[in-house]
Design a protein around this motif. Structure first.
Motif, mmCIF file in Angstrom:
data_model
loop_
_atom_site.group_PDB
_atom_site.id
_atom_site.type_symbol
_atom_site.label_atom_id
_atom_site.label_comp_id
_atom_site.label_asym_id
_atom_site.label_seq_id
_atom_site.Cartn_x
_atom_site.Cartn_y
_atom_site.Cartn_z
ATOM 1 N N GLU A 14 0.834 -1.201 0.000
ATOM 2 C CA GLU A 14 0.000 0.000 0.000
ATOM 3 C C GLU A 14 0.875 1.261 0.000
ATOM 4 O OE1 GLU A 14 -3.270 -0.227 -0.371
ATOM 5 O OE2 GLU A 14 -3.609 1.936 -0.264
ATOM 6 N N LEU A 63 1.988 1.682 -3.534
ATOM 7 C CA LEU A 63 0.885 2.182 -4.370
ATOM 8 C C LEU A 63 0.678 3.674 -4.141
ATOM 9 C CD1 LEU A 63 -1.646 1.830 -6.208
ATOM 10 C CD2 LEU A 63 -2.937 1.312 -4.125
ATOM 11 N N GLN A 64 0.565 4.065 -2.869
ATOM 12 C CA GLN A 64 0.255 5.473 -2.572
ATOM 13 C C GLN A 64 1.416 6.396 -2.957
ATOM 14 O OE1 GLN A 64 -2.651 6.371 -2.058
ATOM 15 N NE2 GLN A 64 -3.609 4.435 -1.479
ATOM 16 N N ALA A 90 1.365 6.624 -6.741
ATOM 17 C CA ALA A 90 0.219 7.437 -7.174
ATOM 18 C C ALA A 90 0.515 8.917 -6.947
ATOM 19 C CB ALA A 90 -1.045 7.003 -6.430
ATOM 20 N N LEU A 148 -1.640 0.965 -12.178
ATOM 21 C CA LEU A 148 -1.793 1.337 -10.766
ATOM 22 C C LEU A 148 -3.135 0.854 -10.230
ATOM 23 C CD1 LEU A 148 -0.211 4.913 -10.468
ATOM 24 C CD2 LEU A 148 0.677 2.745 -9.590
ATOM 25 N N VAL A 149 -4.164 0.928 -11.067
ATOM 26 C CA VAL A 149 -5.469 0.414 -10.641
ATOM 27 C C VAL A 149 -5.402 -1.115 -10.499
ATOM 28 C CG1 VAL A 149 -7.869 0.083 -11.357
ATOM 29 C CG2 VAL A 149 -6.790 2.344 -11.541
ATOM 30 N N ASN A 150 -4.714 -1.761 -11.429
ATOM 31 C CA ASN A 150 -4.565 -3.223 -11.300
ATOM 32 C C ASN A 150 -3.841 -3.580 -10.004
ATOM 33 O OD1 ASN A 150 -5.828 -3.561 -13.733
ATOM 34 N ND2 ASN A 150 -3.936 -3.781 -14.911
ATOM 35 N N MET A 196 -3.883 -1.780 -7.263
ATOM 36 C CA MET A 196 -4.838 -1.535 -6.169
ATOM 37 C C MET A 196 -5.780 -2.730 -6.003
ATOM 38 S SD MET A 196 -7.368 1.698 -5.684
ATOM 39 C CE MET A 196 -8.294 1.574 -7.186
ATOM 40 N N LEU A 238 -3.893 -5.637 -4.459
ATOM 41 C CA LEU A 238 -3.645 -5.387 -3.038
ATOM 42 C C LEU A 238 -4.921 -5.555 -2.225
ATOM 43 C CD1 LEU A 238 -1.308 -2.276 -3.082
ATOM 44 C CD2 LEU A 238 -0.777 -4.493 -2.065
#
Lengths: 411, 379
Positions: free
Chosen positions: B253, B256-257, B260, B283-285, B287, B290
């Motif tokens: 996470e 990801l953050q 992003a 990035l959506v994939n 998310m 995760l």
């Protein structure tokens, strides 16, 4: 399923018991024809009438629209629709046919509509007296939905509708349509208005429905032409120019992310068969011959089956987690993934099932030797309907990237 | 048995998790982490063990080591979903600490019957650190694989890939005996224990192999008697896997953050790069992956308390999903940061290396799926 019952509030537990008792006491007769895999594949009147009768019974038994206010034809309960859904599924009941009405028109009308619409349209929607369809997409407005060109022009006190809608599931049976139309050409997003329009009553006059044939060979979706259909102003949903905002409510529910739980009861096809469920791949692999053994002995296929089971369970546990706010960072993060994830898992499960079948994977629906009667192959083809509909999965990824991760917008 | 709908994540668990997150944000912001663990970039440097013992003492004060210790042994006995949520925060901060190793040891001790077990659990709750010494030189993760032998009350042989060994005070060692596997508590200071640090990729932990030169063991140190060790370890194993999965989710996470945030601010072609679907969609994939891993981790953690019979399969699912999501996130984070992502100064590599370590630890995704297939197919 006792699982689900475990944490019911007292009134929910009582309602669950009622549903269970009613379902046990009122078995459904065998369908007279093969049922399609979902409501949007209904082709024949015999299929529709059987399913319509089932929805009417379920409504009269208080299991459809039960959380809606009494004035809207509901039962005024709280948090009970999910329980009704669980019990209808547990009883192995087929799906409810008025899916576009239940899943999209009803919450939109409840939230944005007027008293006339709620009191006159919703009870007949829930009971399946009226079938509903959705008029959003057009030849030039697919992923770019805000490009709708169907015109809504003022005409006396009412409106006159002219234009062309496509991919309209159930329009061939529909009494009513939710319609997104352009009331102002000068503004793209602020120039749309949302309506409910009577379809069946105007067929052969100002409305024409023409069937489209899917890659499966099934009909079930259509194009709809409006040639000056006249409607009163109280068929308008929300304010003039607010159509895009109202449509977001519809789309949120279509993607399974809206506040109103859609009444739903089960699956189609052969209810005995576990189609499009990753767990069904275990049994299919055990009886599919492969290189002198079975597909269940092949380490590569075992790995791929496990990947799909893990994804499917991840998605199911995600739906559970979405109802525990303390374990979610963003309220829309999991709900907005629902349709994208579900449709891609289903597509991959069906594709792997066909692969597991080996040579038998060539056999199509209705072939006497096809595993599960060819339902996996049909499910594979139909899965593209879901990865494309309700905003393609590419558009869903844009929405997630923009609304949840805050990335720059595509438009 | 069935699981509670909310995974058993109650108000106490939420408070603990929220407090932990804020504490780590305050005490170990990313720049401080970088200064702590990445001062020496020489790839041929000697094995390192960079951590902050003062921070660890505060963590003990906050009660993190009591979470999984039963109340009867002096702990808080919270639901294990609380431990998973805590491990997630530790991963999010990439915290160098004995937390993970000690928590894994705690989960094993919870299954032990030996006389000294209760006291040791109490000491852990009070801050004593521990780690598992259970892996042979081959790196085989299977319970039966063992290079350490218990013979006439003495330990001979070795244990490898021992996590945060240099931070641990007690080794929970698996030893082969003529009557079967045993579990033994061995202080690292005991005569005959030789700890040899490994040079590892991950800068946020240490690892070692341990030689046992005839280390004397008395009966009070026997946690699981010869013959009982395998079943004890197997019973604890879903919990250990879930713990690593949770760390992977938390660090994932962060990746990801952080990525992003970079995609929201870095401009090329006159736009922020997050506009481009070559960035946005992966990035959506990530998310989605995760979120699946996180949901499966809570599910497995909840099963440990409420459905232990299902925990072995559910923990395999969680670790497999988290390992894949962890690897994917680490890879995309470096790639989407572009040139800066390839530099030592960008913190992304700290997380990427931690993810690689946890991805492998106790079996990577394909290993977990192979074991899961054995459970689900029955062969």
């Amino acid at each position: 399923m006792s699982d689900q019952a475990k944490q019911d509030r007292p009134e929910q537990a009582e309602f669950r018991a009622q549903c269970r008792a009613w379902l046990a006491a009122n078995p459904l007769p065998e369908p007279p024809v093969r049922l399609p895999q979902s409501a949007i594949e209904i082709m024949h009147t015999a299929q529709l009438e059987y399913l319509r009768d089932w929805q009417r019974q379920a409504y009269e038994a208080g299991m459809v629209g039960c959380d809606y206010p009494v004035a809207s034809g509901g039962a005024g309960r709280r948090d009970c629709q999910l329980i009704a859904n669980q019990e209808m599924q547990r009883a192995g009941r087929p799906f409810l046919p008025n899916i576009l009405g239940l899943g999209m028109a009803a919450p939109t009308i409840q939230i944005h509509g007027n008293d006339f619409q709620r009191e006159n349209l919703l009870p007949r929607l829930f009971s399946c007296a009226d079938i509903w369809c959705q008029g959003f997409s057009e030849p030039g407005a697919g992923s770019d939905l805000a490009n709708v060109q169907t015109r809504a022009e003022r005409y006396g006190d009412g409106w006159r509708i002219t234009g062309h809608k496509v991919w309209t599931s159930l329009a061939h049976f529909a009494d009513w349509m939710i319609l997104l139309a352009r009331s102002d050409r000068a503004h793209k997003y602020e120039g749309m208005t949302y309506f409910v329009v009577p379809i069946k009553a105007n067929l052969g006059k100002t409305v024409t429905v023409r069937p489209l044939i899917k890659i499966t060979g099934e009909t079930g979706f259509n194009e709809v032409f409006f040639d000056g259909l006249e409607i009163p102003d109280h068929y308008r949903v929300g304010e003039i120019g607010q159509g895009w905002e109202v449509a977001q409510t519809t789309l949120l529910h279509e993607r399974g992310a809206g506040p109103w739980v859609t009444p739903s009861s089960g699956r189609g096809g052969d209810p005995e068969r576990n189609i499009a469920d990753a767990w069904g791949l275990l049994e299919l692999a055990r009886r599919s011959p492969r290189a002198g053994r079975t597909a269940a002995d092949d380490p590569v296929l075992r790995d791929r089956i496990m990947q799909l089971i893990i994804r499917q369970e991840g998605s199911r546990q995600g739906a559970r987690r979405a109802r525990v706010p303390a374990l979610c960072d963003h309220p829309q993060r999991i709900p907005l993934q629902a349709k994208l994830v579900m449709s891609e898992i289903r597509q991959d499960v069906c594709a792997l099932a066909m692969e597991l079948q080996g040579a038998a994977g060539t056999l199509s629906i209705g072939d006497a030797n096809a595993p599960e009667g060819g339902e996996w192959a049909l499910g594979y083809l139909n899965s593209y309907g879901v990865t494309i509909a309700a905003g393609t999965n590419e558009i869903q990824r844009n929405i997630l990237g923009e609304r949840v991760l805050g990335l720059a917008k595509s438009k | 048995m069935t699981q509670p709908k909310d995974f058993g994540f109650d108000a106490d668990a939420a408070l603990l998790r929220d407090t932990a997150r804020q504490f780590l944000l305050d005490q170990l912001p990313t720049e401080a982490l970088h200064r702590l663990v990445a001062s020496d970039h020489d790839p041929h440097r000697a094995p390192t063990n960079n951590w902050n013992p003062a921070l660890w003492r505060q963590i003990v004060e906050l009660g993190w080591t009591t979470v999984a210790v039963p109340e009867t042994a002096g702990g808080a006995g919270l639901p294990l979903v609380a431990l998973a949520a805590l491990a997630e925060e530790v991963g999010r901060a990439a915290l160098p600490s004995p937390f993970l190793a000690t928590a894994a040891a705690t989960l094993v001790l919870r299954q032990c019957q030996g006389a000294g077990t209760r006291d040791l659990l109490g000491e852990i709750a009070a801050g004593r650190t521990a780690t598992l010494a259970i892996t042979p030189r081959s790196g085989a993760w299977e319970t039966a694989a063992c290079d350490l032998y218990l013979d006439n009350g003495k330990l001979h042989g070795s244990a490898w890939y021992v996590q945060d060994a240099a931070k641990a005070e007690v080794l929970i060692a698996k030893a082969a005996h003529r009557d079967g596997l045993a579990l033994v508590a061995v202080p690292v200071t005991a005569a005959g224990v030789e700890l040899v640090p490994d040079s590892i990729l991950d800068l946020t932990r240490d690892q070692a192999h341990v030689h046992f030169h005839g280390v004397a063991v008395d009966t009070a140190q026997i946690l699981a008697a010869p013959g009982a060790g395998a079943a004890t370890l197997d019973a604890a194993w879903p919990g250990v896997l879930t713990l690593v999965a949770a760390d992977l989710c938390g660090a994932g996470e962060w990746l990801l953050q952080t990525t992003a945030e970079y995609a929201r601010t870095r401009e090329q072609f006159g736009r922020t790069i997050g506009f481009f679907q070559a960035i946005k969609h992966p990035l959506v994939n990530l998310m989605i992956q995760l979120d699946h891993a996180r949901s499966l981790t809570y599910n497995a953690a909840c099963a440990l308390d409420h459905e232990p019979e299902r925990a072995p399969a559910l923990a395999r699912m969680a670790k497999a999903a988290a390992a894949d999501a962890g690897a994917f996130g680490a890879s995309r984070a470096i790639q989407f940061h572009g040139g800066i992502g390839f530099t030592w100064e960008c913190a992304v590599h700290l997380y990427t290396k931690r993810q690689k370590h946890n991805q492998i630890l106790y079996g990577d995704a394909s290993y977990q799926r192979a074991r899961l297939a054995e459970l689900l197919f029955g062969v």
